[in-house]
Design a protein around this motif. Structure first.
Motif, PDB file in Angstrom:
ATOM      1  N   PRO A 150       0.812  -1.216   0.000  1.00  0.00           N
ATOM      2  CA  PRO A 150       0.000   0.000   0.000  1.00  0.00           C
ATOM      3  C   PRO A 150       0.853   1.277   0.000  1.00  0.00           C
ATOM      4  O   PRO A 150       1.869   1.359   0.693  1.00  0.00           O
ATOM      5  N   ALA A 151       0.405   2.247  -0.792  1.00  0.00           N
ATOM      6  CA  ALA A 151       1.158   3.496  -0.952  1.00  0.00           C
ATOM      7  C   ALA A 151       1.376   4.215   0.381  1.00  0.00           C
ATOM      8  O   ALA A 151       2.394   4.866   0.573  1.00  0.00           O
ATOM      9  N   GLY A 152       0.436   4.092   1.300  1.00  0.00           N
ATOM     10  CA  GLY A 152       0.561   4.792   2.586  1.00  0.00           C
ATOM     11  C   GLY A 152       1.438   4.083   3.600  1.00  0.00           C
ATOM     12  O   GLY A 152       1.668   4.609   4.691  1.00  0.00           O
ATOM     13  N   SER A 153       1.953   2.911   3.268  1.00  0.00           N
ATOM     14  CA  SER A 153       2.804   2.173   4.209  1.00  0.00           C
ATOM     15  C   SER A 153       4.132   2.898   4.401  1.00  0.00           C
ATOM     16  O   SER A 153       4.691   3.445   3.461  1.00  0.00           O
ATOM     17  N   ASP A 154       4.637   2.850   5.616  1.00  0.00           N
ATOM     18  CA  ASP A 154       5.932   3.458   5.932  1.00  0.00           C
ATOM     19  C   ASP A 154       7.013   2.386   5.753  1.00  0.00           C
ATOM     20  O   ASP A 154       7.294   1.604   6.665  1.00  0.00           O
ATOM     21  N   ALA A 155       7.597   2.347   4.563  1.00  0.00           N
ATOM     22  CA  ALA A 155       8.567   1.307   4.220  1.00  0.00           C
ATOM     23  C   ALA A 155       9.747   1.269   5.183  1.00  0.00           C
ATOM     24  O   ALA A 155      10.196   0.195   5.589  1.00  0.00           O
ATOM     25  N   ALA A 156      10.245   2.435   5.573  1.00  0.00           N
ATOM     26  CA  ALA A 156      11.414   2.481   6.467  1.00  0.00           C
ATOM     27  C   ALA A 156      11.083   1.905   7.840  1.00  0.00           C
ATOM     28  O   ALA A 156      11.897   1.196   8.433  1.00  0.00           O
ATOM     29  N   THR A 157       9.898   2.179   8.344  1.00  0.00           N
ATOM     30  CA  THR A 157       9.511   1.669   9.657  1.00  0.00           C
ATOM     31  C   THR A 157       9.261   0.165   9.601  1.00  0.00           C
ATOM     32  O   THR A 157       9.636  -0.574  10.522  1.00  0.00           O
ATOM     33  N   ILE A 158       8.646  -0.309   8.523  1.00  0.00           N
ATOM     34  CA  ILE A 158       8.453  -1.752   8.358  1.00  0.00           C
ATOM     35  C   ILE A 158       9.811  -2.451   8.323  1.00  0.00           C
ATOM     36  O   ILE A 158      10.016  -3.469   8.980  1.00  0.00           O
ATOM     37  N   ALA A 159      10.747  -1.885   7.564  1.00  0.00           N
ATOM     38  CA  ALA A 159      12.090  -2.479   7.472  1.00  0.00           C
ATOM     39  C   ALA A 159      12.773  -2.487   8.835  1.00  0.00           C
ATOM     40  O   ALA A 159      13.389  -3.485   9.220  1.00  0.00           O
ATOM     41  N   LEU A 160      12.669  -1.388   9.576  1.00  0.00           N
ATOM     42  CA  LEU A 160      13.275  -1.311  10.905  1.00  0.00           C
ATOM     43  C   LEU A 160      12.685  -2.380  11.832  1.00  0.00           C
ATOM     44  O   LEU A 160      13.425  -3.077  12.535  1.00  0.00           O
ATOM     45  N   ALA A 161      11.362  -2.513  11.820  1.00  0.00           N
ATOM     46  CA  ALA A 161      10.715  -3.506  12.691  1.00  0.00           C
ATOM     47  C   ALA A 161      11.146  -4.926  12.315  1.00  0.00           C
ATOM     48  O   ALA A 161      11.451  -5.743  13.189  1.00  0.00           O
TER      49      ALA A 161
END
Length: 195
Positions: A150-161
């Motif tokens: 999804p366009a609204g997903s925070d890719a950097a935060t997902i990667a960090l988690a």
């Protein structure tokens, strides 16, 4: 055993693989320079010829395996649009989990000189978790671009988690916990990728 004075091809990797076998078979307490060289089929002093000691050797082994995982993660972006996003990420995370026996990672944390050398290597830019995190972020952004995340997903935060959880599992896991770790990362991916 290799004859004295004859260059041994891929000596570092040979010693690293030998150390991993020693730890897997006999436990972390059995890791000595003599055990490594015997397992590698090398002369007793060869480890000390190439490393300042066992602590530096352990740190270099850990840094080498992290760098290998970082290189694998860099290939992730090319997988955008193939398989599923979760499958692609699970493959990279599993490769990281398999890259280093938990007992070896534990040695690098519990031996003060090895821990210090590892930290120095990471501070000086040796690729490890941060490089993997950047690769995962770039992959997720590529998947966003083609509409699979999804366009609204925070890719950097997902990667960090995801990378932070993997780091935790790798550093606190023990032998035989690979199955539990894989299940944990699958559940995490389901939550992180749900939008």
């Amino acid at each position: 055993m290799s004859p004295r004075g004859v260059a041994i091809p891929d000596l570092r990797e040979r010693l690293f693989a030998a150390a991993e076998r020693v730890v897997a078979r006999d436990g972390a307490a059995s890791l000595t320079s003599r055990a490594v060289t015997a397992e590698a089929g090398c002369a007793k002093g060869v480890l000390h010829t190439h490393f300042a000691g066992l602590d530096e050797f352990v740190a270099e082994l850990v840094l080498d395996r992290f760098a290998r995982s970082a290189r694998q993660a860099e290939a992730l972006r090319a997988k955008a649009g193939r398989a599923t996003v979760a499958e692609n990420l699970q493959e990279v995370i599993q490769a990281l989990m398999d890259s280093l026996p938990p007992a070896v990672a534990g040695l690098a944390m519990t031996r003060p000189a090895a821990a210090s050398h590892t930290r120095d290597g990471l501070r000086s830019g040796a690729p490890a978790f941060e490089a993997i995190q950047h690769a995962v972020t770039a992959y997720l952004q590529a998947e966003q671009h083609i509409g699979r995340v999804p366009a609204g997903s925070d890719a950097a935060t997902i990667a960090l988690a995801l990378v932070g959880t993997t780091h935790h599992l790798l550093m606190t896991g023990g032998p035989g916990q690979t199955t539990d770790s894989a299940a944990t990362t699958r559940r995490l991916l389901a939550v992180l990728l749900s939008g």
